[in-house]
Design a protein around this motif. Sequence first.
Motif, short mmCIF file in Angstrom:
data_model
loop_
_atom_site.label_atom_id
_atom_site.label_comp_id
_atom_site.label_asym_id
_atom_site.label_seq_id
_atom_site.Cartn_x
_atom_site.Cartn_y
_atom_site.Cartn_z
N ILE A 143 0.87 -1.18 0.00
CA ILE A 143 0.00 0.00 0.00
C ILE A 143 0.90 1.23 0.00
O ILE A 143 1.73 1.40 0.89
CB ILE A 143 -0.93 0.04 1.23
N VAL A 159 -5.52 -6.85 0.37
CA VAL A 159 -6.55 -6.22 -0.47
C VAL A 159 -6.57 -6.90 -1.83
O VAL A 159 -5.59 -6.83 -2.58
CB VAL A 159 -6.28 -4.72 -0.64
N ARG A 161 -7.22 -7.56 -5.76
CA ARG A 161 -7.17 -6.66 -6.91
C ARG A 161 -8.57 -6.15 -7.26
O ARG A 161 -8.73 -5.03 -7.73
CB ARG A 161 -6.55 -7.38 -8.10
N THR A 162 -9.59 -6.98 -7.02
CA THR A 162 -10.96 -6.63 -7.39
C THR A 162 -11.79 -6.15 -6.20
O THR A 162 -13.02 -6.17 -6.25
CB THR A 162 -11.65 -7.84 -8.02
N ILE A 165 -14.89 -0.70 -4.39
CA ILE A 165 -14.52 0.67 -4.01
C ILE A 165 -15.80 1.48 -3.81
O ILE A 165 -16.72 1.42 -4.64
CB ILE A 165 -13.66 1.32 -5.11
N ALA A 169 -15.44 2.17 -9.41
CA ALA A 169 -14.06 2.32 -9.86
C ALA A 169 -13.74 3.73 -10.35
O ALA A 169 -12.59 4.18 -10.26
CB ALA A 169 -13.77 1.31 -10.95
N VAL A 177 -12.09 1.63 0.79
CA VAL A 177 -11.95 0.20 0.54
C VAL A 177 -11.81 -0.48 1.89
O VAL A 177 -10.95 -0.10 2.70
CB VAL A 177 -10.73 -0.11 -0.36
N PRO A 195 -6.38 1.25 -7.22
CA PRO A 195 -5.57 0.07 -7.56
C PRO A 195 -4.50 0.43 -8.58
O PRO A 195 -4.70 1.27 -9.46
CB PRO A 195 -6.60 -0.89 -8.15
N ASN A 196 -3.35 -0.20 -8.45
CA ASN A 196 -2.25 -0.02 -9.41
C ASN A 196 -2.12 -1.26 -10.30
O ASN A 196 -2.56 -2.35 -9.94
CB ASN A 196 -0.94 0.24 -8.66
N GLY A 199 -0.83 -4.65 -8.96
CA GLY A 199 -1.55 -5.32 -7.88
C GLY A 199 -1.48 -4.60 -6.55
O GLY A 199 -2.23 -4.93 -5.62
N SER A 200 -0.62 -3.59 -6.44
CA SER A 200 -0.55 -2.78 -5.22
C SER A 200 -1.68 -1.75 -5.25
O SER A 200 -2.40 -1.61 -6.25
CB SER A 200 0.80 -2.08 -5.13
N TRP A 201 -1.82 -1.03 -4.17
CA TRP A 201 -2.83 0.03 -4.09
C TRP A 201 -2.16 1.31 -3.59
O TRP A 201 -1.18 1.26 -2.84
CB TRP A 201 -3.94 -0.35 -3.11
#
Length: 364
Positions: A143, A159, A161-162, A165, A169, A177, A195-196, A199-201
């Motif tokens: 994160i 967290v 990926r899906t 939110i 989105a 989240v 989301p990035n 896979g990170s946020w």
Amino acid sequence: MKTTAPTSVAPTDAPIAVGPVEALTHTASQRRQLLVALAALGSAPGLWPARAEAQTVTPVYGSLKGASLGNNAALNGALPFPAGQAFNTDISKAAVDPGSAAIIASIGATASLRPDFGSGTWDGGPIGIPYVVVSGSQAKVTIRFTAYASESEPGPYPVPRTAPIEGGAASSGDRHVIVIDRDNNRLYELYRAFPNADGSWSADCGAVFHLDSLTIRPTAKAGWTSADAAGLPIFPGLVRYDEAMRGAGGIRHALRFTVPRTRKAYVPPATHWASSNTSTALPPMGARLRLKSTFVIPSTFSNEAKAVLTALKTYGMFVADHGSAFYLSGAPDPRWNNSRMITELRTVKGSHFDVLTMTGLVKG
């Protein structure tokens, strides 16, 4: 932070979940279209069988292991935090604060209680604050905090990926989240989360709460914010359909609501203020309101409304963020009857509430 009114309010013309439709011979798509059309006419509720009587479920405090998995999953009687924690405390006999009348007037004595949750979508997103329940095997990801890193528990967080939110989105709002790790009894909450590709946020801030402890956020310090302006956890204060459907007594915890203005102060269990105004007529973050015992809940109200109003008499609701006056936060669910909830809850006005004694008030 978080000083604007919520954009995802429950519209009066949103689709209504009205009950069983198995008796119809239409396809699922045709039945849905018919229900939406009937809801728009305001006639759908009377055409279908009444919802089942209120159900009772034995509460399990401080362990989420019995919760189902998935987006907006049922907790099956599980409750965040031990029974003695503030969210789970019966305040029906608690004393009223001497400044109660002035504070209620500043929020709006004639303003109506309103659900900020429902079925369907609004502005392209779900109506309410969604969440996801994951297992202990959910992979944790990085994160990247962009605004309040010094007041956030560092990642990684589990967290997906899906993960849903708030607002959808494409939302430009609070974009909360919320992730519950049921097996490890941890609650992860992010504010302004994106989301990035890897896979990170990225998020403005985040908080990790221990659902099995009275020390709910052991690494936090006084004055810290969270994903909520008051520094409180969001999820424990949400109105959820799996509890509300049980009727009076189905919701066994305090709720969360918004007000237009607050003062530069907070009341525990809140840990953060979000205002520069020092007027004592304004509510501090974390102020707890209770529906007056003299308010008579009509017997004709839905199980869901009875559950909400009974909870407000027994556990009250916390000032948690800035937004429209007396907007109750909840989770989206296709079974909410938007029109009926709005109609029933708006009979409750600000004047029907008391502010409870603000023990431990921290002033700015």
